[in-house]
Structures are given as C-alpha cells and as structure tokens.
Motif scaffolding. Structure first.
Motif, PDB file in Angstrom:
ATOM      1  N   UNK A  76    -120.865 -73.546  10.047  1.00 45.44           N
ATOM      2  CA  UNK A  76    -121.934 -72.767   9.419  1.00 45.44           C
ATOM      3  C   UNK A  76    -121.789 -72.757   7.904  1.00 45.44           C
ATOM      4  N   UNK A  77    -120.580 -72.570   7.416  1.00 43.96           N
ATOM      5  CA  UNK A  77    -120.354 -72.542   5.968  1.00 43.96           C
ATOM      6  C   UNK A  77    -120.710 -73.883   5.348  1.00 43.96           C
ATOM      7  N   UNK A  78    -120.302 -74.971   5.979  1.00 43.57           N
ATOM      8  CA  UNK A  78    -120.637 -76.287   5.445  1.00 43.57           C
ATOM      9  C   UNK A  78    -122.144 -76.536   5.472  1.00 43.57           C
ATOM     10  N   UNK A  79    -122.824 -76.030   6.477  1.00 44.77           N
ATOM     11  CA  UNK A  79    -124.281 -76.176   6.539  1.00 44.77           C
ATOM     12  C   UNK A  79    -124.951 -75.364   5.450  1.00 44.77           C
ATOM     13  N   UNK A  80    -124.490 -74.139   5.222  1.00 50.53           N
ATOM     14  CA  UNK A  80    -125.111 -73.294   4.200  1.00 50.53           C
ATOM     15  C   UNK A  80    -124.827 -73.791   2.792  1.00 50.53           C
ATOM     16  N   UNK A  82    -124.715 -76.894   1.976  1.00 48.91           N
ATOM     17  CA  UNK A  82    -125.542 -78.080   1.784  1.00 48.91           C
ATOM     18  C   UNK A  82    -126.999 -77.737   1.504  1.00 48.91           C
ATOM     19  N   UNK A  83    -127.442 -76.522   1.820  1.00 49.15           N
ATOM     20  CA  UNK A  83    -128.842 -76.146   1.646  1.00 49.15           C
ATOM     21  C   UNK A  83    -129.150 -75.875   0.174  1.00 49.15           C
ATOM     22  N   UNK A  84    -130.202 -76.461  -0.361  1.00 54.72           N
ATOM     23  CA  UNK A  84    -130.570 -76.155  -1.759  1.00 54.72           C
ATOM     24  C   UNK A  84    -131.170 -74.765  -1.866  1.00 54.72           C
TER      25      UNK A  84
END
Length: 86
Positions: A76-80, A82-84
């Motif tokens: 989840x942290x890696x996904x968040x 990556x979000x602009x």
C-alpha cells in the motif's frame, strides 16, 4: 464469545461505517485515501479479533497473519508513493 462482545464489535463496526460515509462528504484533499485506509484497517482489526478469534490462535498463525499484514502495508505504501498529487 459472549453476546456483549459481539454487540460491542457490531457497534464499533457501525461507528466506523458512519465515519467512512462522513469522510466521503469532507474534502481532505490528499488525506481522504489515508483516512479511509485507516478506517478500513480498524474494521479489519475488529473483525479479526471479534469474529475470527485471532486472539485465541497459535503463535505461529498469528505471526503469519502479522507478516502478511506487514507485507500488505508495504505494498500500500509503495502504491501511494507512486500516485501523483493533484
């Protein structure tokens, strides 16, 4: 499992549901996602403790669940990250 603990879990889940609905009407800019993930984590903890009997499991099973939850948190942290930000 006693009836009073089940009722407390049910009330806690209803309160968290109300918080989820309320957070959809409040503009927190970039913190809406973080708020909703925290509420979902609290709901998951209530369900695991009250209905799945997580507190009564063997230590190896609990360790496996915690390791899986930690791995999910990393994803989840890696996904968040990556979000602009808009």
């Amino acid at each position: 499992m006693t009836l009073s603990r089940l009722i407390l879990a049910y009330i806690g889940l209803l309160v968290l549901l109300a918080l989820t609905v309320a957070s959809s009407f409040v503009d927190l800019s970039g913190f809406n996602t973080l708020t909703n993930l925290a509420i979902a984590a609290a709901k998951t903890a209530i369900i695991a403790l009250a209905f799945m009997g997580f507190a009564r499991m063997d230590i190896l099973v609990r360790l496996s669940v915690v390791a899986g939850a930690l791995w999910l948190l990393i994803l989840f942290v890696l996904t968040l990250i990556d979000q602009p930000m808009a």
